[in-house]
Design a protein around this motif. Structure first.
Motif, PDB file in Angstrom:
ATOM      1  N   UNK A   9       0.839  -1.192   0.000  1.00 33.05           N
ATOM      2  CA  UNK A   9       0.000   0.000   0.000  1.00 33.05           C
ATOM      3  C   UNK A   9       0.871   1.237   0.000  1.00 33.05           C
ATOM      4  N   UNK A  11       1.754   4.801   1.232  1.00 32.59           N
ATOM      5  CA  UNK A  11       1.422   5.443   2.497  1.00 32.59           C
ATOM      6  C   UNK A  11       0.335   6.480   2.266  1.00 32.59           C
ATOM      7  N   UNK A  12      -0.532   6.622   3.244  1.00 33.75           N
ATOM      8  CA  UNK A  12      -1.587   7.606   3.055  1.00 33.75           C
ATOM      9  C   UNK A  12      -0.963   9.003   3.106  1.00 33.75           C
ATOM     10  N   UNK A  13      -1.584   9.873   2.396  1.00 33.28           N
ATOM     11  CA  UNK A  13      -0.975  11.187   2.205  1.00 33.28           C
ATOM     12  C   UNK A  13      -0.863  11.965   3.500  1.00 33.28           C
ATOM     13  N   UNK A  15      -1.510  12.176   7.998  1.00 33.95           N
ATOM     14  CA  UNK A  15      -1.378  11.356   9.188  1.00 33.95           C
ATOM     15  C   UNK A  15      -2.662  10.638   9.580  1.00 33.95           C
ATOM     16  N   UNK A  19     -11.084   6.042   9.214  1.00 32.24           N
ATOM     17  CA  UNK A  19     -11.495   5.283  10.384  1.00 32.24           C
ATOM     18  C   UNK A  19     -11.499   3.770  10.097  1.00 32.24           C
ATOM     19  N   UNK A  22      -8.054   2.431  10.131  1.00 23.94           N
ATOM     20  CA  UNK A  22      -7.524   2.343  11.489  1.00 23.94           C
ATOM     21  C   UNK A  22      -8.142   1.153  12.216  1.00 23.94           C
ATOM     22  N   UNK A  23      -9.456   0.994  12.055  1.00 24.01           N
ATOM     23  CA  UNK A  23     -10.134  -0.122  12.724  1.00 24.01           C
ATOM     24  C   UNK A  23      -9.557  -1.454  12.249  1.00 24.01           C
ATOM     25  N   UNK A  25      -6.665  -1.993  11.055  1.00 26.01           N
ATOM     26  CA  UNK A  25      -5.308  -2.137  11.562  1.00 26.01           C
ATOM     27  C   UNK A  25      -5.317  -2.535  13.045  1.00 26.01           C
TER      28      UNK A  25
END
Lengths: 404, 831
Positions: A9, A11-13, A15, A19, A22-23, A25
């Motif tokens: 993946x 990296x997301x642009x 920080x 949601x 994150x959940x 993960x």
């Protein structure tokens, strides 16, 4: 060794990941998809936790009032009728709630008045009013009770979200009963959410301060501490210090501990006062009811209200029964219910504890008339004989020493 | 008392020279050791640190006179300079970290301000002391009560730990002016029941935390969160305590303290206490087999050394790294007692696992000088008071510079001459230090891995915090948990997915019938650990973490504890139980593991270009990477797949997914190490998501270094192993805390790559430290290979030939020389 990793993946642009990401993960990292772990153990010594659990089971027992019809039903086909009735869940807020406002906010309350003459099992509520406090003080080994008026008692029973203690356990219902103008007023304070707990506890503290003493079942070990702890968290002064407190659990256990398989409220109220309750419910009943209610799921709060309502009445009649222990009869002159052998043995022990040996021997003799508990009696008799022998020896020494 | 026959026998048994040595002073011993024809040359390094006079300062003027009088009665009329500095900071209400050595009177730095505040508030101000071990807190409690007793006030200090009887707990909660406890009790006993401790929290002015260098890794990251919870609860009752910390000397102390308590602290590090002259010796046991790289056993060498440096005229301490070694060495030394002029009773073992009474007895006999030799583990590394000794022998490097100095600090306190001998083992780090003793004496370089925001740890601790008090949305912005990344999301997760919390408006409430602190372990793993049960006795004989279980308690494995062996009969993977039966075996087992590492996300990158290639435009370069002029660094969130064209090598830190499968195990006979069978292991794969330090060599460079041809793959693996072994020089961790995967042709990077990953789910910051120290890491690994006396690879460098291949050592050296070759000119590719 390594599988191709085209699925890397980027990296997301920024920080803050979405949601969902994150959940996902958290679930992966925390391994929350794993088979469920063993249930949490309460942070208490094992024996204490067991006792609490036992008491709570009893406290959570069937809230259905004992009446001949359900008794008949139980004997007949419907062994589960009580449980079935309880399984019925309702939605929305419990009925008949009034708001109650104080300096700490608002909470709900349901007040019922039961005329003195109301029966709870085989006893009338009013039987408590003629209780001999000196008798209760003797049985409870607590002299602070002697000069109190039974009519000024406050009967207390709470419902919480768990047994473990600690700041995260919420007190969400407080049942308080007191005699007032020919009736027993049952005040059931209720928190409609965790934010109402401070107000509920403030009202509770106020009512306790207005009473002369407390009557509970296992309350010295449980209810009192749950209340005091949460009061301190919310900055409310706990009203317990220096307030007399009759915890029925201890004298009843001393008297009947060996007679019944357990010392639960449900057992004692049935055996001593003829209060009938049906099917038992799991101990998680009270927490789950409130959790369901808060999450807007169908819930069994109504059953909790009824159960708490019955519990405080059982406190009243058990207290009345306890006060009649040495007389051996009810106000009407009927023989007092309950295992008489165990009771007499218990009285013998109490007398011995107060070093009243003659009284102890008298109760021991009375206990011997009932042969249901030979082991226990044997043990007690041995103990008493040993004490008497020791006393005799001591007296001999006292009388002989000056001569030698 | 010595029997006559024994004293007669002793001289006959032992050469006179040894007997005579026993009565020498430490200075004379050192001379003898230097001159010894056998041992002298093996002491590869000597260093003398001259004695240092004390630097003193008066008691701070604002201090209450009765406190100065209190200490004057104990003979203390002036403070050491660092004490005065620390006390002044503390009295001014600042947070302080004191990083002076063991026995420099750090306790006084805490006690004086606490007593001062008690006097000023007439007993109202309360203090909480946290110690890493139970023994330390009991020590201090006695000390404090003594001082308070002399002040003749009705104040109390109590130890609150697992041994505190329930009957006194209530008194303690309500009347303890100073409460001494440990992180576990704070976590599971005090904070969840804060209402019972309301009196303490309401007036909590000081929190003392001793030995904060022990707070690293998973444990430290958890404790940092426990301290957030502590500050949160104190704030609820209206208190904002100041923190007084102590630590061994560590790199970047300021930063460590900030990670731990979330505040800036005043660091006091100039030691004003006196110390006697100290002589350090590094002893390298003789090489027995240069091909195999086998050196004489360190424990055996320590025993032989003892005959020359132990004696009745002084006290010695031996540090071992394992409990079993303590027992073995204690026995060896007791057997040689008379040769050293000692009685057997004057030699004692001391380690965790001994009963408290026995330990107290040994401690007091050490202080009284009755015990002449003590053999111990890290149990005596922390501040337990055993007086000051004269000779310390460290059998093996303790794994960190901080530990080395803590251990060395056990000797030479009374301004007396003292001796510290470090005995090297065969492994790479010990051998590195044998050839680079300066490393020990230079400024501390190892850093503590600490990451309070590790998602797993943070989410577990957030559960505990929510149990204690509901979380409000305002706390995401302010207060002890402010700025913890994803905290709001974690709380939502705990509410929506785990159903443990209930969100109402701006607050998350604990909403479950459970006591979370019971299930949340500070050391990590916790409920996932595998319990090892003896089927005969039905007792647990050990515990192992989830990751380690695959290779140590699979069915058929031989599980070893203190020399005894058990065979694993059944491994209930689901329920985390391994059932074992005690057996006598002539073999042990070694599991073969396949590790697969998949890159999830690369976060930081640094690369070096092949010389002559054009340098790309510099990206945002973190200061930490400034070491190499040609290194480019980025902390960019979207690092594309790296182009390898002009690269020489690149390093990253990032997130990886690691799959570990135990495939088979070998039965290996003891001593001969011959294989007596291979069996399959049937266990599910273990997966973790964690942080890794990644390092890849470009194809051009790999080709130039000869890495492509067949056998050289094992050299690449040897490089990986070495890097893992030397990592603890820069990072406070054990080699086993790091996982290793080497790939000769990485599918992700299409070139040779090495992954060193944090073996903790989610990672606790080890990867970032490695990323920042990678140049030093390369250099240290190179030094180990270059200085190693073996011919073609041994356990002390790249591994034995069987593993690293015939050309392994040479190739590894070439690669490392290339990598470590730092500046401009040497960046030309050499083959």
């Amino acid at each position: 060794m390594t599988r191709p990793s085209d699925d890397v993946r980027p990296a997301s642009a920024s920080g803050d990941a979405a949601k969902g990401e994150l959940f996902a993960k958290l679930k992966r990292l925390r391994r929350d998809v794993d088979p469920p772990r063993e249930p949490a153990r309460p942070a208490l010594p094992a024996w204490f936790a067991r006792r609490l659990a036992r008491e709570h089971e009893s406290a959570q027992a069937n809230p259905t009032r004992g009446d001949p019809r359900t008794d008949a039903a139980r004997r007949g086909s419907g062994a589960d009728s009580g449980a079935a009735a309880l399984a019925a869940k309702t939605s929305g807020a419990p009925r008949d709630l009034e708001p109650c406002v104080n300096a700490f906010g608002t909470h709900a309350v349901r007040v019922r008045r039961l005329p003195d003459a109301t029966r709870h099992g085989e006893w009338r509520l009013a039987d408590l009013l003629s209780a001999d406090m000196a008798e209760l003080a003797w049985l409870a080994l607590d002299d602070t009770l002697v000069s109190l008026a039974p009519s000024r008692a406050l009967f207390l029973d709470i419902e919480t979200t768990g047994l473990s203690g600690g700041a995260g356990t919420h007190v969400y219902m407080v049942g308080l009963a007191r005699f007032d103008g020919g009736a027993l007023e049952v005040w059931q304070g209720f928190a409609r959410g965790p934010e109402e707990e401070p107000a509920l506890l403030a009202s509770t503290a106020e009512r306790i301060l207005a009473s002369s003493f407390l009557v509970t079942f296992f309350g010295k070990s449980f209810d009192r501490h749950r209340l005091a702890d949460k009061m301190r968290v919310h900055g409310i002064a706990p009203p317990f210090d220096a307030r007399p407190h009759l915890d029925l659990y201890h004298p009843l256990r001393r008297l009947y501990g060996k007679a019944y398989p357990d010392g639960r409220l449900a057992t004692l109220e049935r055996e001593l006062c003829g209060v009938a309750r049906d099917a038992d419910l799991p101990g998680s009943f009270a927490p789950a009811a409130w959790f369901d209610f808060l999450a807007d799921r169908p819930h069994r709060l109504e059953a909790v209200f009824r159960h708490n309502f019955d519990d405080v009445q059982s406190l009243v009649v058990l207290c009345a029964h306890l006060a009649r222990t040495r007389s051996g009869s009810t106000h009407d002159g009927a023989v007092l219910s309950g295992a008489i052998g165990a009771r007499c043995a218990g009285l013998a022990r109490l007398a011995a504890r107060r070093r009243d040996w003659d009284d102890a021997l008298r109760w021991l003799a009375a206990a011997s008339g009932d042969l249901r508990l030979p082991d226990d009696l044997e043990e007690l008799a041995v103990e008493l004989r040993a004490r008497l022998a020791k006393r005799a020896a001591t007296q001999r020494r006292r009388t002989t020493r000056p001569l030698s | 008392m010595r029997a006559d026959s024994d004293s007669d026998a002793a001289p006959r048994r032992t050469p006179n020279s040894v007997r005579a040595a026993a009565r020498l002073s430490v200075a004379e011993l050192v001379e003898r050791l230097r001159a010894d024809p056998e041992f002298g040359p093996r002491c590869v390094h000597w260093r003398s640190v001259p004695s240092r006079p004390e630097q003193t300062a008066p008691f701070p003027a604002c201090l209450r006179p009765e406190l100065a009088e209190l200490y004057a009665r104990r003979g203390v009329t002036r403070l050491w300079s660092h004490q005065a500095e620390a006390v002044e900071h503390a009295l001014a209400g600042r947070d302080v970290l004191v990083t002076t050595p063991t026995a420099s009177g750090k306790t006084l730095c805490f006690v004086l301000p606490v007593l001062q505040r008690l006097l000023e508030t007439d007993g109202k101000a309360r203090a909480l002391f946290l110690y890493p071990t139970k023994a330390l807190s009991q020590d201090q409690s006695t000390n404090l009560n003594g001082l308070i007793g002399e002040l003749a006030r009705d104040w109390h200090s109590f130890t609150y730990d697992g041994d505190t009887p329930p009957s006194v707990r209530r008194t303690l909660r309500e009347q303890g002016h100073v409460v001494l406890t440990n992180p576990w009790m704070l976590h599971a006993g005090i904070l969840p029941n804060h209402a019972k401790w309301a009196e303490l929290f309401r007036d909590l002015e000081t929190v003392v935390i001793d030995e904060v260098h022990t707070l690293s890794g998973v444990f430290g990251s958890s404790v940092a969160n426990v301290l957030r919870r502590l500050q949160r609860i104190a704030a609820h009752y209206g208190a904002r305590p100041r923190f007084l910390l102590s630590s061994a000397t560590i790199a970047d102390a300021q930063n460590h303290a900030r990670s731990l308590i979330g505040r800036e602290v005043e660091v006091v590090q100039r030691d004003g206490s006196p110390s006697g002259g100290r002589t350090f010796a590094v002893y390298n046991p003789p090489m027995l087999d240069a091909v195999a790289g086998l050196r004489a056993n360190a424990l055996e060498e320590a025993r032989r050394l003892a005959l020359r440096i132990v004696g009745p005229a002084h006290q010695s301490i031996f540090f071992c790294n394992r409990r079993t070694s303590v027992e073995v060495l204690t026995r060896y030394l007791k057997e040689s007692a008379h040769e050293m002029g000692l009685e057997r009773d004057e030699i004692r073992g001391y380690r965790g696992g001994y009963l408290p009474n026995l330990r107290r007895e040994i401690e007091s006999d050490l202080r009284a000088g009755k015990v002449k030799v003590v053999v111990t583990t890290n149990a005596l590394e922390l501040g337990i008071d055993i007086g000051s000794l004269d000779v310390a022998v460290l059998v093996g490097y303790p794994g960190s510079q901080a530990s080395f100095w803590q251990r060395a600090g056990r000797v030479g306190r009374r301004a007396r001459e003292s001796l510290v001998v470090q005995v090297a083992r065969s492994d790479p780090i010990d051998q590195y230090l044998a050839t680079h003793p300066d490393w020990l004496f230079s400024a501390p370089r190892e850093r503590l891995g600490l990451d309070p925001n590790n998602l797993v740890i943070l989410s577990e601790q957030a559960k505990c915090a929510a149990f204690e008090l509901p979380f409000s949305t305002a706390e995401l912005e302010q207060g002890p948990f402010a700025g913890a990344p994803h905290l709001g999301g974690i709380l939502d997760y705990l509410a929506e997915e785990s159903k443990l919390l209930h969100r109402r408006g701006e607050r998350w409430y604990w909403m479950a019938d459970a006591y979370p602190a019971e299930d949340v372990s500070l050391a990590g793993g916790g409920p996932d650990n595998v319990l090892i049960l003896d089927v005969d006795t039905k007792k647990a004989i050990g515990e192992i973490d989830r990751e380690g279980s695959l290779t140590t308690v699979h069915e058929g494995a031989i599980y070893q504890v203190e020399g005894e062996t058990w065979i694993v009969e059944r491994f209930d993977f689901e329920n985390r139980r391994a059932y074992v039966k005690q057996v006598e075996t002539d073999y042990f087992t070694e599991a073969e593991v396949d590790t697969e590492v998949r890159v999830l996300r690369l976060e930081r990158e640094a690369r070096r270009l092949r010389s002559g290639a054009p340098a790309p435009a510099a990206l945002a370069a973190p200061a930490a990477l400034a070491a190499s002029a040609t290194a480019e660094a980025s902390r960019s969130a979207d690092v594309a797949r790296p182009s390898a064209e002009a690269d020489d090598y690149s390093v990253w830190s990032g997130e990886v997914h690691v799959t570990t499968v135990a495939t088979s195990y070998k039965k290996v006979r003891y001593y001969t190490r011959e294989s007596v069978g291979i069996e399959k292991i049937h266990l599910p794969a273990e997966e973790i998501d964690t942080q890794a330090f990644v390092f890849a060599l470009s194809l051009e460079s790999a080709g130039a270094l000869g890495l492509e041809s067949g056998d050289r793959g094992s050299a690449w693996a040897g490089v990986g192993k070495l890097l893992r072994h030397v990592a603890p020089l820069f990072l406070r961790c054990q080699p086993q805390d790091l996982g290793l995967a080497t790939q000769v042709r990485s599918p992700h990077f299409s070139r040779p790559a090495i992954f060193l990953y944090d073996r903790v789910q989610g990672g606790v910051g080890l990867a970032d430290v490695l990323f920042e120290s990678h140049r030093e890491l390369f250099q240290a690994a190179l030094d180990v290979v270059e200085r190693c006396e073996c011919e073609r690879g041994c356990p002390g460098c790249v591994g034995p030939i069987a593993e690293a291949g015939l050309l392994g050592k040479g190739t590894a050296r070439t690669i490392l020389a290339h990598l470590a070759g730092g500046s401009g000119a040497s960046e030309r590719v050499v083959s």
